[in-house]
Design a protein around this motif. Structure first.
Motif, PDB file in Angstrom:
ATOM      1  N   GLY A 159     -17.180  32.585  25.697  1.00 56.35           N
ATOM      2  CA  GLY A 159     -16.863  32.363  27.108  1.00 56.35           C
ATOM      3  C   GLY A 159     -17.565  33.319  28.052  1.00 56.35           C
ATOM      4  N   LYS A 160     -18.319  34.252  27.508  1.00 60.29           N
ATOM      5  CA  LYS A 160     -18.952  35.283  28.334  1.00 60.29           C
ATOM      6  C   LYS A 160     -20.268  34.788  28.924  1.00 60.29           C
ATOM      7  N   GLN A 161     -20.471  35.069  30.213  1.00 61.95           N
ATOM      8  CA  GLN A 161     -21.699  34.674  30.882  1.00 61.95           C
ATOM      9  C   GLN A 161     -22.832  35.647  30.541  1.00 61.95           C
ATOM     10  N   ALA A 162     -24.071  35.182  30.701  1.00 62.08           N
ATOM     11  CA  ALA A 162     -25.238  36.038  30.456  1.00 62.08           C
ATOM     12  C   ALA A 162     -25.260  37.186  31.457  1.00 62.08           C
ATOM     13  N   LYS A 163     -25.775  38.327  31.033  1.00 66.03           N
ATOM     14  CA  LYS A 163     -25.829  39.507  31.899  1.00 66.03           C
ATOM     15  C   LYS A 163     -26.804  39.273  33.044  1.00 66.03           C
ATOM     16  N   MET A 164     -26.370  39.671  34.237  1.00 66.69           N
ATOM     17  CA  MET A 164     -27.181  39.519  35.434  1.00 66.69           C
ATOM     18  C   MET A 164     -27.825  40.850  35.792  1.00 66.69           C
ATOM     19  N   PHE A 165     -29.036  40.783  36.272  1.00 68.72           N
ATOM     20  CA  PHE A 165     -29.872  41.967  36.499  1.00 68.72           C
ATOM     21  C   PHE A 165     -29.270  42.936  37.519  1.00 68.72           C
ATOM     22  N   LEU A 166     -29.064  42.495  38.741  1.00 71.69           N
ATOM     23  CA  LEU A 166     -28.608  43.403  39.796  1.00 71.69           C
ATOM     24  C   LEU A 166     -27.159  43.841  39.587  1.00 71.69           C
ATOM     25  N   GLU A 167     -26.380  42.992  38.959  1.00 66.99           N
ATOM     26  CA  GLU A 167     -24.995  43.360  38.645  1.00 66.99           C
ATOM     27  C   GLU A 167     -24.966  44.535  37.669  1.00 66.99           C
ATOM     28  N   GLU A 168     -25.786  44.453  36.608  1.00 66.82           N
ATOM     29  CA  GLU A 168     -25.841  45.536  35.627  1.00 66.82           C
ATOM     30  C   GLU A 168     -26.494  46.784  36.215  1.00 66.82           C
ATOM     31  N   LEU A 169     -27.493  46.601  37.091  1.00 66.48           N
ATOM     32  CA  LEU A 169     -28.148  47.757  37.720  1.00 66.48           C
ATOM     33  C   LEU A 169     -27.158  48.509  38.610  1.00 66.48           C
ATOM     34  N   THR A 176     -35.421  40.384  45.689  1.00 66.65           N
ATOM     35  CA  THR A 176     -34.948  39.216  44.944  1.00 66.65           C
ATOM     36  C   THR A 176     -34.529  38.102  45.900  1.00 66.65           C
ATOM     37  N   LYS A 177     -33.881  38.487  46.991  1.00 65.91           N
ATOM     38  CA  LYS A 177     -33.463  37.499  47.991  1.00 65.91           C
ATOM     39  C   LYS A 177     -34.685  36.828  48.618  1.00 65.91           C
ATOM     40  N   GLN A 178     -35.712  37.631  48.899  1.00 64.29           N
ATOM     41  CA  GLN A 178     -36.912  37.101  49.547  1.00 64.29           C
ATOM     42  C   GLN A 178     -37.788  36.307  48.591  1.00 64.29           C
ATOM     43  N   GLU A 179     -37.984  36.829  47.377  1.00 68.20           N
ATOM     44  CA  GLU A 179     -38.941  36.241  46.439  1.00 68.20           C
ATOM     45  C   GLU A 179     -38.331  35.107  45.618  1.00 68.20           C
ATOM     46  N   CYS A 180     -37.106  35.313  45.129  1.00 64.79           N
ATOM     47  CA  CYS A 180     -36.486  34.341  44.224  1.00 64.79           C
ATOM     48  C   CYS A 180     -35.488  33.420  44.923  1.00 64.79           C
ATOM     49  N   LYS A 181     -35.186  33.719  46.194  1.00 66.37           N
ATOM     50  CA  LYS A 181     -34.220  32.929  46.962  1.00 66.37           C
ATOM     51  C   LYS A 181     -32.851  32.930  46.292  1.00 66.37           C
ATOM     52  N   LYS A 182     -32.513  34.033  45.627  1.00 64.22           N
ATOM     53  CA  LYS A 182     -31.229  34.163  44.928  1.00 64.22           C
ATOM     54  C   LYS A 182     -30.645  35.544  45.206  1.00 64.22           C
ATOM     55  N   ASP A 183     -29.316  35.639  45.025  1.00 62.45           N
ATOM     56  CA  ASP A 183     -28.660  36.938  45.171  1.00 62.45           C
ATOM     57  C   ASP A 183     -28.817  37.782  43.921  1.00 62.45           C
ATOM     58  N   ASP A 184     -29.054  37.140  42.782  1.00 63.72           N
ATOM     59  CA  ASP A 184     -29.224  37.863  41.515  1.00 63.72           C
ATOM     60  C   ASP A 184     -29.987  36.967  40.543  1.00 63.72           C
ATOM     61  N   ILE A 185     -30.565  37.589  39.517  1.00 65.98           N
ATOM     62  CA  ILE A 185     -31.258  36.842  38.471  1.00 65.98           C
ATOM     63  C   ILE A 185     -30.780  37.335  37.110  1.00 65.98           C
ATOM     64  N   ARG A 186     -31.040  36.541  36.087  1.00 62.53           N
ATOM     65  CA  ARG A 186     -30.665  36.954  34.734  1.00 62.53           C
ATOM     66  C   ARG A 186     -31.468  38.182  34.323  1.00 62.53           C
ATOM     67  N   LEU A 187     -30.857  39.033  33.540  1.00 63.40           N
ATOM     68  CA  LEU A 187     -31.524  40.236  33.055  1.00 63.40           C
ATOM     69  C   LEU A 187     -32.773  39.889  32.253  1.00 63.40           C
ATOM     70  N   SER A 188     -32.694  38.804  31.495  1.00 67.62           N
ATOM     71  CA  SER A 188     -33.830  38.393  30.667  1.00 67.62           C
ATOM     72  C   SER A 188     -34.971  37.818  31.499  1.00 67.62           C
ATOM     73  N   ALA A 189     -34.724  37.534  32.797  1.00 65.80           N
ATOM     74  CA  ALA A 189     -35.761  36.940  33.650  1.00 65.80           C
ATOM     75  C   ALA A 189     -36.678  37.982  34.277  1.00 65.80           C
ATOM     76  N   VAL A 190     -36.367  39.275  34.110  1.00 67.96           N
ATOM     77  CA  VAL A 190     -37.219  40.334  34.660  1.00 67.96           C
ATOM     78  C   VAL A 190     -38.504  40.387  33.838  1.00 67.96           C
TER      79      VAL A 190
END
Length: 406
Positions: free
Chosen positions: A103-113, A147-161
């Motif tokens: 049930g656990k979601q994938a780790k998000m980059f900015l959340e973990e940072l 990330t907001k400017q380039e990816c148009k998202k508030d956060d991305i997956r850690l594996s996407a870096v």
């Protein structure tokens, strides 16, 4: 285009055999990277086909083991396909994490940072300084903007870096925030530390910095004052008390080698007197906590006495009325103009001035390192520059040796 591969194989962990029974492990391989996962199933060692990765025999236990293996394989395949359908890469770490925590979601980059920044903040005063912790928070703020400017998202997956994400962020730092190359490298170093932390925790498969080079360029030579320029600075009357205070603090640093952060935090407890009655500063550096040991000359002692009853100093418990670094640098620019000094004076210029004068008048580099609070004399050599007068004197000594020989 790179071909994606995915396979699952099963094997026994024979070193964990107990009463003839060994645990079965699944080896999941995606794009050449493998991870091993316990299946929570055991089988007799003598009833295992290594080539097929299955139990042998027609008894009930062999049948149940093979059914369990088939179910486990189907579960891994389903997770792999689900991850890809959700937009994930479906790498071995993501599959393993989904297996162990369904049930656990994938780790998000900015959340973990953000959590990592909080962890670093707790290390202030123990392993790092507040300035270093502030640098990680600044990194986090810049990354949110990018990330907001380039990816148009508030956060991305850690594996996407990826390498491309890092390179784009480097460009963003030097354009949107006008960081110089070395300043951008300094911030990216913090990000690299975080990615290594993720790698050690097995949150990512590979370090995106592996092929990304972070190399600082050699900075231009630092400004420093000569003995005559310091004397001019000390003797020149200042038009107001504000500039006079700043001039005194700058001269104090020129004659002690203290950095701005250290002179700002200088207190009575950092002063000691030896058996001969000589006054010393013994203070751990704010930046590294390495002890600086500095004997006080007549002029620095006179400056301390001048501000012994200063109202601001008495209220703050400090020995000198030091303003902020930005104000110091701005006021020093005014003072340079008043004194006719065609040099950019900053708080750090004073530390370089002390080092250069010390070398100029023959202070051994090891002694200078002790005063500056350096553990490595290579760092001290960055501060100390050899003047033409010193080079000329040393060359003259060689000339005298040859003259005496003739």
């Amino acid at each position: 285009m790179n071909r994606k591969t995915f396979c699952i194989s099963f094997f026994l962990r024979r070193v964990r055999t107990v009463k003839g029974m060994a645990p079965i492990l699944a080896r999941i391989t995606v794009n050449g990277i493998s991870k091993e996962v316990y299946t929570q199933c055991r089988t007799p060692v003598d009833k295992w086909d290594t080539a097929k990765g299955r139990a042998t025999g027609r008894d009930k236990l062999a049948y149940e083991v093979n059914v369990y293996i088939d179910d486990f394989r189907a579960k891994v395949v389903e997770i792999y396909r689900t991850l890809q359908a959700e937009g994930f890469e479906g790498n071995v770490l993501e599959i393993k994490e989904r297996l162990q925590s369904p049930g656990k979601q994938a780790k998000m980059f900015l959340e973990e940072l953000t959590l990592y920044c909080e962890k670093r903040q707790k290390e202030v005063g123990v392993r790092i300084t507040q300035l270093t912790s502030n640098k990680y928070y600044r990194l986090c703020r810049y990354l949110r903007e990018y990330t907001k400017q380039e990816c148009k998202k508030d956060d991305i997956r850690l594996s996407a870096v990826s390498y491309g994400y890092l390179d784009g962020f480097n460009t963003y730092l030097q354009t949107a925030h006008r960081c110089h190359h070395n300043g951008a490298v300094n911030i990216l170093d913090c990000l690299r530390n975080f990615m290594l932390y993720c790698l050690r925790n097995e949150w990512i498969e590979k370090n995106p910095f592996k092929n990304y080079k972070l190399k600082e360029v050699a900075p231009p030579p630092k400004e420093h004052l000569s003995k005559k320029e310091i004397e001019r600075l000390m003797e020149k009357p200042m038009p107001n008390l504000r500039l006079e205070n700043v001039r005194d603090i700058f001269v104090f640093c020129c004659l002690t080698g203290l950095a701005f952060a250290d002179v700002k935090e200088l207190k009575r407890e950092h002063l000691t007197t030896d058996e001969q009655g000589n006054m010393w500063i013994r203070k751990p550096r704010e930046k590294t906590a390495v002890m600086s040991t500095i004997p006080l000359l007549k002029q620095p002692k006179a400056i301390l006495q001048k501000y012994a009853f200063d109202l601001h100093c008495m209220e703050s418990g400090k020995l000198l009325p030091v303003p902020s670094n930005q104000k110091m640098n701005a006021y020093m620019s005014e003072i340079a103009t008043i004194c006719g000094l065609n040099k950019k004076l900053t708080t750090h210029c004073a530390r370089h001035t002390f080092a250069c004068l010390a070398v100029e008048y023959g202070m051994p580099i090891d002694v200078l390192a002790k005063i500056l609070g350096h553990t490595n004399t290579n760092m001290t050599r960055h501060y100390a520059k050899f003047s033409e007068q010193l080079i000329g004197r040393e060359m003259q000594k060689i000339g005298e040796v040859f003259a005496a020989a003739n």
